[in-house]
Design a protein around this motif. Structure first.
Motif, PDB file in Angstrom:
ATOM      1  N   UNK A   1       6.580   8.965  21.153  1.00  0.00           N
ATOM      2  CA  UNK A   1       7.485   8.220  20.267  1.00  0.00           C
ATOM      3  C   UNK A   1       8.795   8.941  19.969  1.00  0.00           C
ATOM      4  N   UNK A   2       8.769  10.296  19.949  1.00  0.00           N
ATOM      5  CA  UNK A   2       9.991  11.029  19.628  1.00  0.00           C
ATOM      6  C   UNK A   2      10.822  11.347  20.867  1.00  0.00           C
ATOM      7  N   UNK A   3      10.355  10.925  22.044  1.00  0.00           N
ATOM      8  CA  UNK A   3      11.091  11.127  23.295  1.00  0.00           C
ATOM      9  C   UNK A   3      11.682   9.806  23.787  1.00  0.00           C
ATOM     10  N   UNK A   4      10.909   8.742  23.643  1.00  0.00           N
ATOM     11  CA  UNK A   4      11.360   7.423  24.101  1.00  0.00           C
ATOM     12  C   UNK A   4      12.533   6.950  23.240  1.00  0.00           C
ATOM     13  N   UNK A   5      13.675   6.707  23.881  1.00  0.00           N
ATOM     14  CA  UNK A   5      14.860   6.199  23.184  1.00  0.00           C
ATOM     15  C   UNK A   5      15.252   4.855  23.789  1.00  0.00           C
ATOM     16  N   UNK A   6      15.604   3.919  22.926  1.00  0.00           N
ATOM     17  CA  UNK A   6      15.970   2.574  23.379  1.00  0.00           C
ATOM     18  C   UNK A   6      17.034   1.990  22.469  1.00  0.00           C
ATOM     19  N   UNK A   7      17.848   1.086  23.024  1.00  0.00           N
ATOM     20  CA  UNK A   7      18.777   0.301  22.213  1.00  0.00           C
ATOM     21  C   UNK A   7      18.097  -1.038  21.975  1.00  0.00           C
TER      22      UNK A   7
END
Length: 565
Positions: free
Chosen positions: A385-391
């Motif tokens: 969760x702290x690695x996955x980045x999304x707009x």
């Protein structure tokens, strides 16, 4: 047994639902199955969650029965108990007076309590893939039933009151394929709202001509039955719904042979009266039949991946195996979303599919992207969760963990403002990721996360009214087949919507959203035909996992759709 289980530690999922006064609870998969195996049943504290209106317990082979305390969940509207090994259902289920959806598919049931007939609010009943030999009497008392699926059981007949009762005036879908049904009641015409009837792969020898008196019937499937009338059998195997109904309407070839003269004459008179009545009705209002004829023009053309100069492929990382392992993708070209309300209709249809065939995203999740805004090849991955980045749609870029925290805060605020326990929008899907230390995501060649199922897509690849080429994605934690079934249904729905837009010739921007880039030549499609380009899904070593659509996909029996391969 219940008292012993209650002394054990309360399951965290149940404890959380209790603490937060949740209206929805989903328990499924190996972790839950292990808990059931250890204590022999679902933890009894579950039955104290009296506010629940949606409960799912699925994919738990150790679950063999449902406790009678299920009657305590008086506010339940949806009870999903699929893909377990349930062999018995307590009669107390009849006390769930608010229940609308009951799914007991893929279990080990041989019979059902007659108290099912007490579920007066029931609209959807799914009993497929069991060992049921007889349906309970009294189903006709469930007067709000719209859909019944009893396929893949051991039925030799349908209850007489199911077909003869005129009280089931909302029943539009009856699926009883792959049973051992020997006869279909001539009272079937009493189902005045029936639109879809599937009795394929049974032991029928005749189809009652009264079936033609069902005024709204549009799809029938009697394939796999050895009918005495070979001409009718040929029509049936060709899925010519209109031809079959017309044939039955005039009594069929050889009808009345071997009967007493009086009975034959009476039947002939009745057929003539029915024909006159139907002809008069068609003269007065032809729209329904014309609609079917127009829909027959729907065409979906499949383009093989080898024929595509810019083939898109998806590589699956090993990390998704224990998170959300199944994915199916394809490209759809020719979808005209620009005219009138076409774009809104498509979004509404997708939402409806999420609620119905996707079982509120618990079975599968659909994602749609503008193909021109993503860069191939793609990778289906699982990240912390702290690695996955999304707009996320309509938001700024953020970490997945932060997004879920924000959505949870919004859900809590929404509950306070509206003074109720259930929430809407993305908030109602948060529980689907409970307990996961990695989240699934689809990443393009530029490293952008374009999809975070089952929560949201990315703003980067969001479809618009001007989108003409769509990249479709369906993921599931359940199985690959549900992905394919959902994709089949989505493409057929897209074909119907595109045909509707084409036929009604709405003007671009007529919904008040005039696009400055509007091109009348583009909006005036010469054809509603869709093209579906195959997409391959590969494992980490480059071996083929699945290609969609394959030869066995999109083999729809929908009579108004033509698939060109």
């Amino acid at each position: 047994m219940a008292a012993e289980s209650d002394s054990q530690t309360v399951w965290p999922e149940i404890e959380k639902a209790e603490r937060e006064n949740r209206r929805e609870l989903v328990l499924h998969g190996a972790a839950v199955d292990k808990k059931i195996e250890s204590c022999g049943e679902i933890h009894p504290r579950l039955y104290s969650l009296s506010l629940l209106n949606y409960l799912e317990v699925s994919q738990c082979p150790s679950l063999h029965s449902i406790h009678q305390d299920i009657r305590s969940l008086v506010h339940l509207q949806s009870l999903i108990l699929c893909r377990n090994k349930i062999a018995s259902v307590p009669k107390d289920i009849g006390e769930l007076k608010a229940l609308k959806v009951l799914d007991l598919s893929v279990n080990a049931l041989q019979d059902l309590p007659e108290e099912i007939g007490c579920l007066s609010e029931l609209t959807t009943l799914n009993l497929s893939c069991n060992n049921i030999r007889d349906l309970p009497l009294g189903l006709s008392q469930c007067t709000k039933l719209c859909s019944i699926n009893v396929s893949k059981n051991e039925l030799t007949q349908l209850p007489e009151d199911l077909c003869s009762s005129s009280s089931l005036e909302l029943l539009n879908t009856l699926i009883a394929s792959e049973n051992a049904i020997e006869q279909l009641s001539s009272e079937i015409h009493n189902l005045s709202a029936l639109k879809v009837l599937d009795l394929s792969n049974n032991k029928l020898q005749e189809i009652p001509f009264e079936l033609a008196d069902c005024p709204k019937l549009k799809e029938i499937n009697f394939k796999g039955n050895k009918l005495k009338d070979k001409r009718l059998e040929k029509m049936v195997n060709g899925c010519q719904t209109k031809s079959v109904l017309d044939y039955l309407r005039v009594g069929g070839r050889g009808k009345g042979k071997g009967k007493q003269d009086g009975e034959s004459a009476e039947r002939s008179d009745r057929n003539r009266n029915v024909s006159k009545k139907k002809n008069a009705q068609r003269q007065k209002n032809k729209t329904e039949e014309e609609e079917v004829d127009e829909l027959k023009q729907m065409v979906v053309r499949i383009l093989h991946v080898s024929d595509s100069p810019a083939a898109v492929m998806v590589k699956v990382s090993p990390q998704v195996k224990d998170v959300r392992p199944f994915i199916v993708c394809c490209i759809v070209k020719g979808m005209n979303l620009k005219p009138g309300n076409a774009f809104k209709r498509f979004l509404v249809a997708q939402t409806k599919l999420h609620d119905e065939i996707c079982a509120k995203r618990t079975a599968a999740t659909i994602a749609t992207h503008d193909l021109s805004l993503l860069k191939a090849p793609l990778q289906y991955d699982a990240r912390p969760p702290d690695v996955l980045r999304i707009v996320p749609l309509g938001r700024k870029e953020m970490k997945a963990g932060d997004l879920l925290k924000m959505l949870q805060q919004e859900a809590d605020e929404q509950r306070k403002q509206k003074r109720r326990q259930n929430v809407s929008g993305l908030h109602k899907y948060l529980q689907l990721l409970d307990g996961k230390d990695h989240y699934p995501c689809l990443v393009d060649a530029d490293g952008h996360v374009i999809s975070f199922p089952p929560i949201t897509n990315s703003e980067r690849t969001k479809i618009k009214k001007t989108t003409r080429e769509l990249f479709l994605e369906v993921t599931s934690s359940t199985n690959l087949q549900i992905c394919k079934d959902v994709m089949d249904t989505l493409i057929i729905k897209m074909a119907e919507l595109n045909k509707f837009t084409f036929d009604h010739k709405e003007e671009a921007g007529s919904d008040g959203e005039m696009d400055s880039t509007s091109d009348p030549l583009v909006d005036s499609s010469a054809s509603p035909e869709l093209s579906v380009v195959q997409v391959k899904v590969l494992d980490a070593e480059g071996n083929l996992k699945v290609v969609y659509p394959s030869k066995t996909d999109l083999t729809s029996d929908v009579s108004h759709l033509t698939i060109v391969r």
